[in-house]
Motif scaffolding. Structure first.
Motif, mmCIF file in Angstrom:
data_model
loop_
_atom_site.group_PDB
_atom_site.id
_atom_site.type_symbol
_atom_site.label_atom_id
_atom_site.label_comp_id
_atom_site.label_asym_id
_atom_site.label_seq_id
_atom_site.Cartn_x
_atom_site.Cartn_y
_atom_site.Cartn_z
ATOM 1 N N THR A 175 0.807 -1.249 -0.228
ATOM 2 C CA THR A 175 0.158 -0.068 0.006
ATOM 3 C C THR A 175 0.801 1.475 0.123
ATOM 4 O O THR A 175 0.470 2.235 -0.686
ATOM 5 N N ARG A 176 1.818 1.281 0.820
ATOM 6 C CA ARG A 176 2.825 2.286 0.709
ATOM 7 C C ARG A 176 3.521 2.553 -0.453
ATOM 8 O O ARG A 176 3.620 3.749 -0.938
ATOM 9 N N PHE A 177 3.955 1.512 -1.256
ATOM 10 C CA PHE A 177 4.557 1.578 -2.428
ATOM 11 C C PHE A 177 3.371 2.536 -3.661
ATOM 12 O O PHE A 177 3.937 3.056 -4.083
ATOM 13 N N PHE A 178 2.156 1.755 -3.647
ATOM 14 C CA PHE A 178 1.552 2.468 -4.445
ATOM 15 C C PHE A 178 1.048 3.856 -4.185
ATOM 16 O O PHE A 178 1.083 4.650 -5.194
ATOM 17 N N GLU A 179 1.117 4.188 -2.876
ATOM 18 C CA GLU A 179 0.792 5.392 -2.421
ATOM 19 C C GLU A 179 1.822 6.486 -2.960
ATOM 20 O O GLU A 179 1.668 7.632 -3.424
ATOM 21 N N GLU A 180 3.199 6.023 -2.787
ATOM 22 C CA GLU A 180 4.454 6.756 -3.180
ATOM 23 C C GLU A 180 4.391 7.032 -4.478
ATOM 24 O O GLU A 180 4.774 8.149 -4.966
ATOM 25 N N LEU A 181 4.433 5.800 -5.443
ATOM 26 C CA LEU A 181 4.271 5.886 -6.854
ATOM 27 C C LEU A 181 3.438 6.755 -7.395
ATOM 28 O O LEU A 181 3.596 7.449 -8.221
ATOM 29 N N LEU A 182 2.055 6.693 -6.991
ATOM 30 C CA LEU A 182 0.915 7.537 -7.486
ATOM 31 C C LEU A 182 1.110 8.945 -7.087
ATOM 32 O O LEU A 182 1.335 9.813 -8.065
ATOM 33 N N ALA A 183 1.527 9.411 -6.098
ATOM 34 C CA ALA A 183 1.984 10.692 -5.697
ATOM 35 C C ALA A 183 2.893 11.161 -6.509
ATOM 36 O O ALA A 183 3.124 12.345 -6.816
ATOM 37 N N GLU A 184 3.919 10.496 -6.805
ATOM 38 C CA GLU A 184 4.991 11.069 -7.532
ATOM 39 C C GLU A 184 4.784 11.076 -9.050
ATOM 40 O O GLU A 184 4.897 12.252 -9.672
ATOM 41 N N CYS A 185 3.890 10.374 -9.523
ATOM 42 C CA CYS A 185 3.322 10.457 -11.043
ATOM 43 C C CYS A 185 2.484 11.890 -10.882
ATOM 44 O O CYS A 185 2.673 12.608 -12.261
ATOM 45 N N VAL A 186 1.671 11.753 -9.959
ATOM 46 C CA VAL A 186 0.849 13.190 -9.933
ATOM 47 C C VAL A 186 1.529 14.500 -9.852
ATOM 48 O O VAL A 186 1.289 15.559 -10.577
ATOM 49 N N GLU A 187 2.537 14.566 -8.982
ATOM 50 C CA GLU A 187 3.299 15.694 -8.771
ATOM 51 C C GLU A 187 4.013 15.798 -10.130
ATOM 52 O O GLU A 187 4.095 17.122 -10.242
ATOM 53 N N PHE A 188 4.812 14.805 -10.414
ATOM 54 C CA PHE A 188 5.605 15.481 -11.951
ATOM 55 C C PHE A 188 4.748 15.975 -12.989
ATOM 56 O O PHE A 188 5.056 16.831 -13.960
ATOM 57 N N TYR A 189 3.372 15.213 -13.008
ATOM 58 C CA TYR A 189 2.518 15.384 -14.201
ATOM 59 C C TYR A 189 1.923 16.933 -14.207
ATOM 60 O O TYR A 189 2.177 17.731 -14.851
ATOM 61 N N TYR A 190 1.709 17.287 -12.941
ATOM 62 C CA TYR A 190 0.981 18.521 -12.697
ATOM 63 C C TYR A 190 2.020 19.648 -12.611
ATOM 64 O O TYR A 190 1.469 20.675 -12.423
ATOM 65 N N SER A 191 3.383 19.273 -12.473
ATOM 66 C CA SER A 191 4.255 20.355 -12.433
ATOM 67 C C SER A 191 4.899 20.879 -13.799
ATOM 68 O O SER A 191 5.635 21.394 -13.862
ATOM 69 N N HIS A 192 4.162 19.914 -14.733
ATOM 70 C CA HIS A 192 4.693 20.266 -16.088
ATOM 71 C C HIS A 192 3.670 21.236 -16.761
ATOM 72 O O HIS A 192 2.580 21.242 -16.603
ATOM 73 N N PRO A 193 4.452 22.211 -17.282
ATOM 74 C CA PRO A 193 3.590 23.084 -18.245
ATOM 75 C C PRO A 193 2.338 22.700 -19.077
ATOM 76 O O PRO A 193 1.178 23.413 -19.018
ATOM 77 N N LEU A 194 2.683 21.657 -19.671
ATOM 78 C CA LEU A 194 1.450 21.216 -20.484
ATOM 79 C C LEU A 194 0.144 20.838 -19.740
ATOM 80 O O LEU A 194 -0.989 20.908 -20.196
ATOM 81 N N ALA A 195 0.540 20.065 -18.604
ATOM 82 C CA ALA A 195 -0.692 19.719 -17.692
ATOM 83 C C ALA A 195 -1.332 20.960 -17.007
ATOM 84 O O ALA A 195 -2.393 20.813 -16.801
ATOM 85 N N GLN A 196 -0.225 21.871 -16.575
ATOM 86 C CA GLN A 196 -0.799 23.105 -16.141
ATOM 87 C C GLN A 196 -1.965 23.889 -17.210
ATOM 88 O O GLN A 196 -2.766 24.366 -16.367
ATOM 89 N N GLU A 197 -1.634 23.927 -18.312
ATOM 90 C CA GLU A 197 -2.414 24.644 -19.310
ATOM 91 C C GLU A 197 -3.838 23.739 -19.347
ATOM 92 O O GLU A 197 -4.708 24.345 -19.482
ATOM 93 N N GLU A 198 -3.856 22.418 -19.190
ATOM 94 C CA GLU A 198 -5.224 21.591 -19.264
ATOM 95 C C GLU A 198 -5.836 22.013 -18.213
ATOM 96 O O GLU A 198 -7.344 22.133 -18.182
ATOM 97 N N ILE A 199 -5.509 22.629 -16.921
ATOM 98 C CA ILE A 199 -6.463 23.121 -15.796
ATOM 99 C C ILE A 199 -6.584 24.424 -15.520
ATOM 100 O O ILE A 199 -7.029 24.909 -14.620
ATOM 101 N N GLY A 200 -5.762 25.317 -16.522
ATOM 102 C CA GLY A 200 -5.925 26.747 -16.491
ATOM 103 C C GLY A 200 -5.210 27.258 -15.309
ATOM 104 O O GLY A 200 -5.548 28.390 -14.910
ATOM 105 N N TYR A 201 -4.048 26.580 -14.874
ATOM 106 C CA TYR A 201 -3.264 27.121 -13.908
ATOM 107 C C TYR A 201 -2.174 28.016 -14.445
ATOM 108 O O TYR A 201 -1.242 27.653 -15.246
ATOM 109 N N VAL A 202 -1.967 29.313 -13.924
ATOM 110 C CA VAL A 202 -1.075 29.999 -14.030
ATOM 111 C C VAL A 202 -0.473 30.760 -12.878
ATOM 112 O O VAL A 202 -0.045 31.796 -13.013
ATOM 113 N N GLY A 203 -0.480 29.836 -11.852
ATOM 114 C CA GLY A 203 0.034 30.516 -10.766
ATOM 115 C C GLY A 203 1.681 30.769 -10.592
ATOM 116 O O GLY A 203 2.051 31.653 -9.924
#
Length: 205
Positions: A149-177
């Protein structure tokens, strides 16, 4: 059902060319858009990298992209440089060891359930393996010495973090912070700064 919305493409990339973004932020996001050539994987090799790519593709599917954001490369680079967030669960080994063991565990679970490595399964069976790991109900010797369960939690969190820290993903959600150099004045409910993109109905085109 909520209506689907989208944001204009190119908003983040256009902002990166303005003085609304500080130089350190611009440099960091530009490097994510066009990462420097590192000469290939630096931490993962062979089967581990193949399994990681397959897992990332199921955790963050990107069927709408002709060139998906390379999450496996991001994780590989982080582990190769020794970067981290400064803490870990006491039930988990060091990040690199945990990731290598967990990827081996995915293959063990896949072999136990379907008699084949994880990356060779179809999407539905890969999801079944990942759900078993998420629930802590996965077969495999690895999971007797590291909590699935911990491995899954860590891998999923890392994937989400890297995805939404990418400019192309930020464009998808209208983020310009990241365009915060002048500060923010439109702070009321549903108020937007001129530089913030306006949502548009998603026509599915």
């Amino acid at each position: 059902m909520h209506p689907q919305i989208s944001y204009p493409s190119g908003t983040v990339r256009a902002l990166l060319e303005t003085d609304l973004v500080t130089r350190p932020t611009r440099d960091a996001l530009s490097a994510r858009l066009e990462p420097p050539d590192s000469g290939g994987p630096r931490f993962f090799m062979g089967p581990a990298l193949t399994t990681l790519r397959a897992a990332c593709a199921r955790l963050i599917p990107q069927p709408h992209r002709t060139e998906p954001i390379d999450l496996a490369r991001c994780i590989d680079e982080r582990l190769a440089t020794g970067a981290g967030n400064g803490w870990r669960y006491d039930s988990m080994p060091a990040d690199g060891d945990a990731c290598l063991a967990g990827l081996a565990g995915l293959d063990q679970t896949s072999q136990a359930r379907y008699g084949t490595p994880f990356h060779e399964l179809d999407g539905a069976r890969q999801d079944d393996v990942l759900r078993a790991v998420q629930r802590g109900a996965a077969q495999g010797e690895v999971w007797t010495r590291m909590p699935a369960t911990r491995f899954f939690e860590e891998l999923l969190a890392e994937c989400v973090e890297f995805y939404y820290s990418h400019p192309l993903a930020q464009e998808e959600i209208g983020y310009v912070g990241m365009a915060d150099a002048p500060g923010w004045r439109a702070i009321g409910l549903n108020r937007l700064e001129p530089r913030e993109p306006r949502a548009e109905p998603d026509t599915g085109g």
